[in-house]
Structure formats: C-alpha cells, structure tokens
Design a protein around this motif. Structure first.
Motif, PDB file in Angstrom:
ATOM      1  N   ASP A  10     -16.785 -11.451 -38.459  1.00 54.60           N
ATOM      2  CA  ASP A  10     -18.032 -12.137 -38.803  1.00 54.60           C
ATOM      3  C   ASP A  10     -18.873 -12.420 -37.557  1.00 54.60           C
ATOM      4  N   LEU A  11     -18.213 -12.812 -36.480  1.00 52.34           N
ATOM      5  CA  LEU A  11     -18.935 -13.061 -35.235  1.00 52.34           C
ATOM      6  C   LEU A  11     -19.509 -11.763 -34.676  1.00 52.34           C
ATOM      7  N   ALA A  12     -18.757 -10.675 -34.791  1.00 54.21           N
ATOM      8  CA  ALA A  12     -19.238  -9.377 -34.313  1.00 54.21           C
ATOM      9  C   ALA A  12     -20.470  -8.934 -35.105  1.00 54.21           C
ATOM     10  N   THR A  13     -20.448  -9.145 -36.407  1.00 57.97           N
ATOM     11  CA  THR A  13     -21.605  -8.809 -37.244  1.00 57.97           C
ATOM     12  C   THR A  13     -22.808  -9.657 -36.854  1.00 57.97           C
ATOM     13  N   GLU A  14     -22.568 -10.929 -36.600  1.00 53.01           N
ATOM     14  CA  GLU A  14     -23.647 -11.839 -36.197  1.00 53.01           C
ATOM     15  C   GLU A  14     -24.276 -11.406 -34.882  1.00 53.01           C
ATOM     16  N   LEU A  15     -23.439 -10.937 -33.950  1.00 52.97           N
ATOM     17  CA  LEU A  15     -23.939 -10.513 -32.630  1.00 52.97           C
ATOM     18  C   LEU A  15     -24.448  -9.073 -32.625  1.00 52.97           C
ATOM     19  N   GLY A  16     -24.160  -8.334 -33.686  1.00 54.78           N
ATOM     20  CA  GLY A  16     -24.637  -6.952 -33.775  1.00 54.78           C
ATOM     21  C   GLY A  16     -23.830  -5.983 -32.924  1.00 54.78           C
ATOM     22  N   ILE A  17     -22.544  -6.241 -32.769  1.00 55.89           N
ATOM     23  CA  ILE A  17     -21.680  -5.352 -31.995  1.00 55.89           C
ATOM     24  C   ILE A  17     -20.465  -4.989 -32.836  1.00 55.89           C
ATOM     25  N   ALA A  18     -19.704  -4.017 -32.372  1.00 52.07           N
ATOM     26  CA  ALA A  18     -18.495  -3.600 -33.079  1.00 52.07           C
ATOM     27  C   ALA A  18     -17.380  -4.627 -32.837  1.00 52.07           C
ATOM     28  N   PRO A  19     -16.562  -4.875 -33.849  1.00 55.35           N
ATOM     29  CA  PRO A  19     -15.460  -5.831 -33.674  1.00 55.35           C
ATOM     30  C   PRO A  19     -14.509  -5.441 -32.536  1.00 55.35           C
ATOM     31  N   LYS A  20     -14.289  -4.150 -32.326  1.00 49.65           N
ATOM     32  CA  LYS A  20     -13.379  -3.746 -31.249  1.00 49.65           C
ATOM     33  C   LYS A  20     -13.958  -4.093 -29.880  1.00 49.65           C
ATOM     34  N   ASP A  21     -15.296  -4.049 -29.738  1.00 49.30           N
ATOM     35  CA  ASP A  21     -15.928  -4.456 -28.478  1.00 49.30           C
ATOM     36  C   ASP A  21     -15.795  -5.962 -28.267  1.00 49.30           C
ATOM     37  N   LEU A  22     -15.903  -6.709 -29.349  1.00 50.07           N
ATOM     38  CA  LEU A  22     -15.732  -8.163 -29.275  1.00 50.07           C
ATOM     39  C   LEU A  22     -14.291  -8.519 -28.917  1.00 50.07           C
ATOM     40  N   LEU A  23     -13.336  -7.789 -29.486  1.00 48.56           N
ATOM     41  CA  LEU A  23     -11.932  -8.032 -29.162  1.00 48.56           C
ATOM     42  C   LEU A  23     -11.640  -7.712 -27.699  1.00 48.56           C
ATOM     43  N   ALA A  24     -12.247  -6.642 -27.178  1.00 44.48           N
ATOM     44  CA  ALA A  24     -12.053  -6.285 -25.769  1.00 44.48           C
ATOM     45  C   ALA A  24     -12.623  -7.370 -24.859  1.00 44.48           C
ATOM     46  N   ALA A  25     -13.788  -7.900 -25.212  1.00 41.14           N
ATOM     47  CA  ALA A  25     -14.396  -8.968 -24.420  1.00 41.14           C
ATOM     48  C   ALA A  25     -13.558 -10.239 -24.495  1.00 41.14           C
ATOM     49  N   ALA A  26     -13.002 -10.516 -25.660  1.00 41.54           N
ATOM     50  CA  ALA A  26     -12.146 -11.700 -25.808  1.00 41.54           C
ATOM     51  C   ALA A  26     -10.904 -11.573 -24.932  1.00 41.54           C
TER      52      ALA A  26
END
Length: 84
Positions: A10-26
């Motif tokens: 949901d956060l990835a959708t809100e930011l307009g990025i792929a969830p895998k990119d968000l997981l890598a940043a996390a």
C-alpha cells in the motif's frame, strides 16, 4: 491490526514505486520488519521510507527553446518576373 500500521504494498502504491524497490530501500535503511510486500510497517517506519523517496527539492520545470531554421537562399521561391 491497528490503524497506525500500513502494508508495504500500500505504501509503494501511494509513493508510485514498485514494492520490491520499497523493500530494497527498507533493507538499506535497516527496517527489518519489511520482508515481503504483505508486511506491515509502523507509522515511524513509513515516515522514514516516505522521506527516503521524497524529492530533495521541487523539480524545476524546464523550458525547451527551439531554434528557428535559418532560411537558405535556395529554399526561398524566386519572385515572378514583372510583366510590362
């Protein structure tokens, strides 16, 4: 689940990025709670990720100025002969 937690997807959708990119940043930020897209993040972790993906400064709107074509002598039509 309490209201202050948010799913990674949901956060990835809100930011307009792929969830895998968000997981890598996390992972880079040391957020261990984010392992898969269905993982929940606390409000603090969500804020850290939002700040990570926020632009440093507002993007300047660039203006593209196009040059005009130089008129070449052979491209100009010849004037009609004057009739007497």
């Amino acid at each position: 689940m309490s209201d202050d937690r948010k799913k990674v997807k949901d956060l990835a959708t809100e930011l307009g990025i792929a969830p895998k990119d968000l997981l890598a940043a996390a992972r880079d930020l040391g957020i261990t709670a984010a392992k898969v897209a269905a993982s929940s993040l606390s409000e603090t972790e969500s804020a850290r990720l939002r700040n990570h993906f926020a632009p440093a400064e507002p993007a300047k709107q660039q203006v593209i100025v196009r040059r005009r074509r130089a008129s070449s002598p052979e491209a100009a039509p010849e004037p009609a002969p004057a009739q007497a």
